[in-house]
Design a protein around this motif. Structure first.
Motif, PDB file in Angstrom:
ATOM      1  N   ILE A   1       1.037  -1.710  -0.457  1.00  0.00           N
ATOM      2  CA  ILE A   1      -0.623  -0.485   0.237  1.00  0.00           C
ATOM      3  C   ILE A   1       1.264   1.058   0.197  1.00  0.00           C
ATOM      4  O   ILE A   1       1.685   1.437   0.891  1.00  0.00           O
ATOM      5  N   PRO A   2       0.741   1.860  -1.065  1.00  0.00           N
ATOM      6  CA  PRO A   2       1.762   3.284  -1.353  1.00  0.00           C
ATOM      7  C   PRO A   2       1.611   4.366   0.078  1.00  0.00           C
ATOM      8  O   PRO A   2       0.308   4.379   0.324  1.00  0.00           O
ATOM      9  N   ARG A   3       2.916   4.164   0.603  1.00  0.00           N
ATOM     10  CA  ARG A   3       2.146   5.636   1.816  1.00  0.00           C
ATOM     11  C   ARG A   3       2.159   6.902   1.279  1.00  0.00           C
ATOM     12  O   ARG A   3       2.584   7.412  -0.536  1.00  0.00           O
ATOM     13  N   TYR A   4       1.157   8.024   2.109  1.00  0.00           N
ATOM     14  CA  TYR A   4       1.516   9.218   1.540  1.00  0.00           C
ATOM     15  C   TYR A   4       1.929   9.754   1.830  1.00  0.00           C
ATOM     16  O   TYR A   4       2.303  10.174   2.779  1.00  0.00           O
ATOM     17  N   PRO A   5       2.362  10.921   1.064  1.00  0.00           N
ATOM     18  CA  PRO A   5       4.198  11.664   1.852  1.00  0.00           C
ATOM     19  C   PRO A   5       3.524  12.806   1.998  1.00  0.00           C
ATOM     20  O   PRO A   5       2.637  13.313   2.654  1.00  0.00           O
ATOM     21  N   THR A   6       4.735  13.184   3.591  1.00  0.00           N
ATOM     22  CA  THR A   6       3.733  13.956   4.338  1.00  0.00           C
ATOM     23  C   THR A   6       4.196  15.320   4.626  1.00  0.00           C
ATOM     24  O   THR A   6       5.779  15.461   3.673  1.00  0.00           O
ATOM     25  N   LEU A   7       3.534  16.603   5.212  1.00  0.00           N
ATOM     26  CA  LEU A   7       3.796  17.809   4.759  1.00  0.00           C
ATOM     27  C   LEU A   7       5.308  17.826   4.833  1.00  0.00           C
ATOM     28  O   LEU A   7       6.640  17.871   3.762  1.00  0.00           O
ATOM     29  N   PRO A   8       5.920  17.132   6.024  1.00  0.00           N
ATOM     30  CA  PRO A   8       7.565  17.736   6.381  1.00  0.00           C
ATOM     31  C   PRO A   8       8.217  16.514   5.009  1.00  0.00           C
ATOM     32  O   PRO A   8       9.218  17.383   4.787  1.00  0.00           O
ATOM     33  N   ASN A   9       8.222  15.237   4.795  1.00  0.00           N
ATOM     34  CA  ASN A   9       8.752  15.049   3.678  1.00  0.00           C
ATOM     35  C   ASN A   9       8.404  15.905   2.292  1.00  0.00           C
ATOM     36  O   ASN A   9       9.215  15.741   1.275  1.00  0.00           O
ATOM     37  N   ILE A  10       7.330  16.259   2.009  1.00  0.00           N
ATOM     38  CA  ILE A  10       7.963  17.188   0.793  1.00  0.00           C
ATOM     39  C   ILE A  10       7.749  18.200   0.564  1.00  0.00           C
ATOM     40  O   ILE A  10       8.870  18.685  -0.294  1.00  0.00           O
ATOM     41  N   MET A  11       8.537  19.258   1.723  1.00  0.00           N
ATOM     42  CA  MET A  11       9.535  20.450   2.430  1.00  0.00           C
ATOM     43  C   MET A  11      11.158  19.859   2.079  1.00  0.00           C
ATOM     44  O   MET A  11      11.469  19.964   1.396  1.00  0.00           O
ATOM     45  N   LYS A  12      10.800  18.308   2.756  1.00  0.00           N
ATOM     46  CA  LYS A  12      12.429  18.266   2.643  1.00  0.00           C
ATOM     47  C   LYS A  12      12.850  17.261   1.025  1.00  0.00           C
ATOM     48  O   LYS A  12      14.089  17.829   0.200  1.00  0.00           O
ATOM     49  N   ALA A  13      11.773  17.184   0.310  1.00  0.00           N
ATOM     50  CA  ALA A  13      11.792  17.172  -0.683  1.00  0.00           C
ATOM     51  C   ALA A  13      12.334  18.364  -2.249  1.00  0.00           C
ATOM     52  O   ALA A  13      13.371  17.912  -2.849  1.00  0.00           O
ATOM     53  N   LYS A  14      11.639  19.393  -1.827  1.00  0.00           N
ATOM     54  CA  LYS A  14      11.662  20.016  -2.413  1.00  0.00           C
ATOM     55  C   LYS A  14      14.354  20.453  -2.874  1.00  0.00           C
ATOM     56  O   LYS A  14      14.270  21.132  -3.162  1.00  0.00           O
ATOM     57  N   LYS A  15      14.482  20.072  -1.506  1.00  0.00           N
ATOM     58  CA  LYS A  15      16.035  20.604  -1.320  1.00  0.00           C
ATOM     59  C   LYS A  15      17.245  18.245  -2.172  1.00  0.00           C
ATOM     60  O   LYS A  15      17.977  19.100  -2.029  1.00  0.00           O
ATOM     61  N   LYS A  16      16.178  17.953  -2.841  1.00  0.00           N
ATOM     62  CA  LYS A  16      17.013  16.727  -3.019  1.00  0.00           C
ATOM     63  C   LYS A  16      16.588  16.963  -4.187  1.00  0.00           C
ATOM     64  O   LYS A  16      16.432  17.475  -5.632  1.00  0.00           O
ATOM     65  N   GLU A  17      17.953  16.030  -4.987  1.00  0.00           N
ATOM     66  CA  GLU A  17      19.015  17.357  -6.667  1.00  0.00           C
ATOM     67  C   GLU A  17      18.076  16.359  -6.853  1.00  0.00           C
ATOM     68  O   GLU A  17      17.796  14.651  -7.494  1.00  0.00           O
ATOM     69  N   ILE A  18      17.411  16.970  -8.839  1.00  0.00           N
ATOM     70  CA  ILE A  18      16.938  16.509  -9.628  1.00  0.00           C
ATOM     71  C   ILE A  18      17.955  16.122 -10.875  1.00  0.00           C
ATOM     72  O   ILE A  18      17.885  17.856 -11.534  1.00  0.00           O
ATOM     73  N   LEU A  19      18.663  15.322 -11.378  1.00  0.00           N
ATOM     74  CA  LEU A  19      19.539  15.854 -12.067  1.00  0.00           C
ATOM     75  C   LEU A  19      18.787  15.946 -13.246  1.00  0.00           C
ATOM     76  O   LEU A  19      18.205  14.819 -14.179  1.00  0.00           O
TER      77      LEU A  19
END
Length: 258
Positions: free
Chosen positions: A186-204
């Motif tokens: 069952i895929p998890r729903y992204p939490t707000l803190p993790n959504i904010m962290k994702a903005k800082k992750k690299e996308i090449l």
């Protein structure tokens, strides 16, 4: 250990579809897009494996397409992937599964991935070919249609759903490719803190043109909606009257067909 998850952004299935001007794909101006459902199971399983192994493996999420696919990549990053790779292609729908697999395999071949997760198939094309073709091009072991996954001592134990609902078990040594489907997790729903962290992750960003090494083996000549048919006829009244009406209609239709 290095893990790759391949995801595709597809039109939301609740959208209204119509052919584009060339008649070879959908008119996209009115469509909403989302991550392919089967790919969500792949992302979830990759993140679960990372958690099982103490967070040590690096999980990379890859998607091919125009700028809008970054939304699908960001969702995977918010679910727990570590870095994103955007293979930039303004019109991926013009490539057949063999070419898409070639692009993925060319990139993956230089990165040293141990395990690759993909969805069983995409909801727009439904070819179910890309994952197995990536495995073939890389020379990796492969198991498809997973509804169960376990990993221990460098071996993947894959429970597969076969024809007729029969389940089979395959064991694969790394490196390997697995394709995931409904029932695996069952895929998890992204939490707000993790959504904010994702903005800082690299996308090449990588140009697809520099990775494509194969000519197409199939092409869409044209697709179109089925021809409109006449509306149905509603008969009302007593049973005896209905029988007479129905008999008359069938007799008329039979005469026309002759």
């Amino acid at each position: 250990m290095k893990i790759l998850v391949c995801v595709k952004q597809v039109p939301d299935m609740e959208s209204r579809f119509r052919p584009d001007g060339g008649g070879t794909w959908f008119e996209e101006s009115d469509l909403a897009f989302r991550m392919n459902e089967y790919d969500e199971y792949a992302v979830e399983q990759a993140v679960q494996l990372k958690e099982q192994l103490g967070g040590e493996p690096e999980v990379t999420v890859l998607s091919i397409g125009p700028d809008r696919v970054n939304e699908a990549i960001k969702k995977a990053l918010a679910m727990g992937c570590d870095r994103g790779v955007h293979i930039q292609d303004p019109a991926p729908q013009g490539k057949d599964p063999w070419q898409i697999a070639s692009v993925i395999a060319t990139f993956a071949g230089g990165e040293g991935f141990d395990l690759i997760f993909t969805g069983m198939q995409s909801q727009d094309r439904g070819s179910a070919q890309v994952g197995v073709l990536v495995a073939e091009l890389l020379g990796f072991a492969c198991a498809t249609t997973l509804v169960g996954f376990a990993f221990a001592d460098g071996v993947v134990t894959a429970t597969r759903e076969l024809e007729g609902g029969i389940k089979g078990v395959a064991r694969l040594r790394l490196p390997a490719v697995v394709t995931c489907q409904l029932g695996l997790n069952i895929p998890r729903y992204p939490t707000l803190p993790n959504i904010m962290k994702a903005k800082k992750k690299e996308i090449l960003g990588v140009a697809a043109s520099g990775l494509l090494q194969e000519e197409p083996v199939a092409a869409t000549a044209r697709f179109y909606p089925p021809a409109r048919k006449g509306g149905g006829v509603v008969l009302e009244g007593e049973v005896g009257s209905l029988v007479e009406q129905l008999y008359g209609i069938l007799k008329e239709k039979t005469t026309v067909l002759r």
